[in-house]
Enzyme design. Structure first.
Site, PDB file in Angstrom:
ATOM      1  N   SER A   1       0.861  -1.193   0.000  1.00  0.00           N
ATOM      2  CA  SER A   1       0.000   0.000   0.000  1.00  0.00           C
ATOM      3  C   SER A   1       0.891   1.236   0.000  1.00  0.00           C
ATOM      4  CB  SER A   1      -0.913   0.004   1.237  1.00  0.00           C
ATOM      5  OG  SER A   1      -0.130  -0.016   2.416  1.00  0.00           O
TER       6      SER A   1
ATOM      7  N   SER B   1     -13.057 -14.368   3.131  1.00  0.00           N
ATOM      8  CA  SER B   1     -13.388 -14.256   1.712  1.00  0.00           C
ATOM      9  C   SER B   1     -14.319 -15.363   1.265  1.00  0.00           C
ATOM     10  CB  SER B   1     -12.091 -14.338   0.886  1.00  0.00           C
ATOM     11  OG  SER B   1     -12.375 -14.476  -0.491  1.00  0.00           O
TER      12      SER B   1
ATOM     13  N   TYR C   1      -3.452 -18.800  -1.091  1.00  0.00           N
ATOM     14  CA  TYR C   1      -4.124 -17.624  -0.505  1.00  0.00           C
ATOM     15  C   TYR C   1      -5.470 -18.047   0.085  1.00  0.00           C
ATOM     16  CZ  TYR C   1      -7.517 -13.960  -0.244  1.00  0.00           C
ATOM     17  OH  TYR C   1      -8.539 -13.155   0.203  1.00  0.00           O
TER      18      TYR C   1
ATOM     19  N   LYS D   1      -7.063 -18.318   4.201  1.00  0.00           N
ATOM     20  CA  LYS D   1      -8.328 -17.792   4.747  1.00  0.00           C
ATOM     21  C   LYS D   1      -9.106 -18.915   5.443  1.00  0.00           C
ATOM     22  CE  LYS D   1      -7.944 -13.496   3.580  1.00  0.00           C
ATOM     23  NZ  LYS D   1      -7.697 -12.471   4.614  1.00  0.00           N
TER      24      LYS D   1
ATOM     25  N   LEU E   1     -10.855  -7.824 -12.137  1.00  0.00           N
ATOM     26  CA  LEU E   1     -11.586  -7.301 -13.301  1.00  0.00           C
ATOM     27  C   LEU E   1     -11.736  -5.792 -13.312  1.00  0.00           C
ATOM     28  CD1 LEU E   1     -13.322  -7.761 -15.854  1.00  0.00           C
ATOM     29  CD2 LEU E   1     -15.305  -8.029 -14.337  1.00  0.00           C
TER      30      LEU E   1
ATOM     31  N   ARG F   1     -20.177 -13.180 -10.607  1.00  0.00           N
ATOM     32  CA  ARG F   1     -19.683 -12.870  -9.279  1.00  0.00           C
ATOM     33  C   ARG F   1     -20.666 -11.951  -8.555  1.00  0.00           C
ATOM     34  NH1 ARG F   1     -16.899 -16.272 -10.804  1.00  0.00           N
ATOM     35  NH2 ARG F   1     -14.606 -16.519 -10.758  1.00  0.00           N
TER      36      ARG F   1
HETATM   37  C1  WQD Z   1     -13.751 -11.620 -11.435  1.00  0.00           C
HETATM   38  C2  WQD Z   1     -14.211 -12.232 -12.764  1.00  0.00           C
HETATM   39  C3  WQD Z   1     -12.470 -13.410 -13.885  1.00  0.00           C
HETATM   40  C4  WQD Z   1      -9.916 -10.059 -14.909  1.00  0.00           C
HETATM   41  C5  WQD Z   1     -10.636 -12.556  -6.463  1.00  0.00           C
HETATM   42  C6  WQD Z   1     -10.065 -13.413  -5.409  1.00  0.00           C
HETATM   43  C7  WQD Z   1     -10.983 -13.428  -4.230  1.00  0.00           C
HETATM   44  C8  WQD Z   1     -11.261 -12.028  -3.791  1.00  0.00           C
HETATM   45  C9  WQD Z   1     -11.821 -11.189  -4.934  1.00  0.00           C
HETATM   46  C10 WQD Z   1      -9.739 -11.489  -2.020  1.00  0.00           C
HETATM   47  C11 WQD Z   1     -13.654 -13.636 -12.968  1.00  0.00           C
HETATM   48  C12 WQD Z   1     -12.944 -12.224 -14.710  1.00  0.00           C
HETATM   49  C13 WQD Z   1     -10.935 -10.841 -14.384  1.00  0.00           C
HETATM   50  C14 WQD Z   1      -9.827  -9.881 -16.314  1.00  0.00           C
HETATM   51  C15 WQD Z   1     -11.759 -11.261 -16.600  1.00  0.00           C
HETATM   52  N1  WQD Z   1     -10.070 -11.442  -3.301  1.00  0.00           N
HETATM   53  N2  WQD Z   1     -11.832 -11.418 -15.229  1.00  0.00           N
HETATM   54  N3  WQD Z   1     -10.754 -10.484 -17.118  1.00  0.00           N
HETATM   55  O1  WQD Z   1     -11.188 -13.996  -9.095  1.00  0.00           O
HETATM   56  O2  WQD Z   1     -13.633 -13.522  -8.522  1.00  0.00           O
HETATM   57  O3  WQD Z   1     -11.872 -13.060  -6.852  1.00  0.00           O
HETATM   58  O4  WQD Z   1     -10.848 -11.255  -5.985  1.00  0.00           O
HETATM   59  O5  WQD Z   1     -10.363 -11.994  -1.150  1.00  0.00           O
HETATM   60  O6  WQD Z   1     -10.338 -14.164  -3.211  1.00  0.00           O
HETATM   61  O7  WQD Z   1      -9.985 -14.715  -5.921  1.00  0.00           O
HETATM   62  O8  WQD Z   1     -12.063 -11.617  -8.856  1.00  0.00           O
HETATM   63  O9  WQD Z   1     -11.830  -9.610 -10.266  1.00  0.00           O
HETATM   64  O10 WQD Z   1     -10.062 -11.439 -10.453  1.00  0.00           O
HETATM   65  O11 WQD Z   1     -12.342 -11.812 -11.373  1.00  0.00           O
HETATM   66  O12 WQD Z   1     -12.597 -11.804 -17.349  1.00  0.00           O
HETATM   67  O13 WQD Z   1      -8.920  -9.176 -16.847  1.00  0.00           O
HETATM   68  O14 WQD Z   1     -13.680 -11.434 -13.813  1.00  0.00           O
HETATM   69  O15 WQD Z   1     -12.190 -14.516 -14.715  1.00  0.00           O
HETATM   70  O16 WQD Z   1     -14.628 -14.390 -13.674  1.00  0.00           O
HETATM   71  P1  WQD Z   1     -12.208 -13.151  -8.411  1.00  0.00           P
HETATM   72  P2  WQD Z   1     -11.496 -11.060 -10.242  1.00  0.00           P
END
Ligand code: WQD
Length: 340
Positions: A37, A124, A149, A153, A200, A231
């Site tokens: 951070s 999480s 990771y 948790k 994302l 999600r």
């Molecule tokens: C969301 C969706 C990707 C990037 C993660 C951690 C979880 C929590 C939240 C801490 C998925 C898709 C993503 C991209 C895409 N973190 N995607 N293109 O994986 O659901 O959760 O963050 O606690 O523990 O695992 O979040 O934002 O990475 O992905 O299509 O460039 O977006 O495949 O379906 P995720 P994310």
């Protein structure tokens, strides 16, 4: 005025929680090792709240220093513990780094306060893996974690539950976040990914501002309304307010058990393509994206049953996907004009 320790308080969810604690009348002390951070967040927090919270740079893996901190801060009435490594991909490459940091810091924290503590733990939805039933409730079984990771948790929750079972003086609430996104309405704090964003929404905003190329949608062959993964996205400010509600529940001592778990989401599933469309609609920006293959470790669809938090924490998410997208975009534009 009750004083709350926020570990990892210069981070994404931590900094937004510091603001909401201030708004709720709490005094805050932040402990952070600044490994993931930016200390400028402290100035931003001062601008938002009118006062800079007490800050101590500290590695929670240093048992002696954590003990000394606790002895010097005996007026702390509760702890919200965010400080942990959280990059899923990195945890696969460096598992020992994640197990050491995420467990040493938690155990040192509890020991430093002699297990006499109100503790809110940052967990999480990743503990559920791909749930068998949706929406997923807190009673759903946890599944083998897809990454070290996620395993930290799951194991941390077990450490807390088993310790609480034999330690009445330790009262814990584990909060299982779904997907935190967005930024404070001031656009002075928000998500600060280091390097290429894996998540994302920060990739979307960096693509829209021209820092990244087109978005790759990781898979459109899932069994969902448009083939892309689902999600439960939750605004980080709603998430922060839930932490204040959890602290208040611990202070009220109304819980039947000294270990509780709550899902923190909106209860609504949104696909990747719907997020992209929502961003375009709420910002007026056009996004470029391509369809790629599925990403290893991704679950197909997950969203939360959030009735327990509503019924027992008295908390419900209020902000929708449009505000999540517009606030994330405003933050990205602030960063362009005010580089950290
Ligand atoms: C969301 C969706 C990707 C990037 C993660 C951690 C979880 C929590 C939240 C801490 C998925 C898709 C993503 C991209 C895409 N973190 N995607 N293109 O994986 O659901 O959760 O963050 O606690 O523990 O695992 O979040 O934002 O990475 O992905 O299509 O460039 O977006 O495949 O379906 P995720 P994310």
């Amino acid at each position: 005025m009750a004083k709350i320790l926020v570990t990892g308080g210069t981070g994404f969810i931590g900094s937004h929680t510091v603001v909401e604690l201030h708004n709720a009348g709490y005094e805050v002390v932040i402990v952070d090792d600044l490994s993931n951070s930016n200390p400028k967040i402290l100035q931003q927090l001062e601008t938002i709240t009118g006062q800079q919270p007490e800050f101590v740079e500290l590695d929670l893996c240093d048992e002696a220093k954590v003990k000394a901190f606790a002895e010097q801060h005996s007026d702390i009435s509760g702890v919200i513990h965010f400080a942990a490594f959280k990059a899923v991909g990195e945890s696969v490459q460096k598992p020992l780094k994640y197990y050491r940091n995420n467990f040493y810091s938690l155990i040192n924290l509890i020991n430093a306060f002699n297990s006499e503590l109100n503790l809110v733990f940052s967990s999480s939805c990743t503990v559920y893996g791909q749930p068998d039933v949706l929406p997923v409730t807190e009673l759903a079984p946890t599944k083998k974690a897809e990454s070290p990771y996620g395993n930290t948790k799951q194991i941390a929750e077990e450490i807390l539950q088993e310790t609480c079972a034999v330690t009445p003086s330790l009262k814990v609430i584990s909060l299982r976040y779904f997907n935190p996104v967005g930024a404070h309405e001031s656009a002075l704090i928000g998500e600060l990914p280091i390097g290429v964003p894996q998540n994302l929404v920060p990739f979307i905003t960096q693509s829209a501002i021209g820092k990244r190329g087109p978005i790759t949608v990781h898979g459109n062959d899932y069994d969902t309304v448009d083939g892309s993964a689902v999600r439960d996205y939750i605004h980080v400010v709603d998430l922060a307010k839930a932490h204040v509600a959890a602290i208040r529940r611990l202070e009220a001592e109304k819980a039947a058990s000294n270990y509780e778990v709550f899902n923190l989401g909106t209860g609504t599933g949104t696909t990747v393509l719907q997020v992209i469309a929502a961003f375009e609609e709420s910002t007026g920006e056009k996004l470029n994206y391509t369809i790629g293959g599925r990403r290893d470790g991704d679950v197909e669809k997950v969203w939360g049953d959030v009735s327990k938090a509503s019924n027992e924490l008295g908390w419900t998410a209020e902000l929708g996907i449009a505000e999540m997208m517009s606030s994330a975009w405003n933050w990205e534009k602030y960063l362009r004009d005010n580089p950290f």
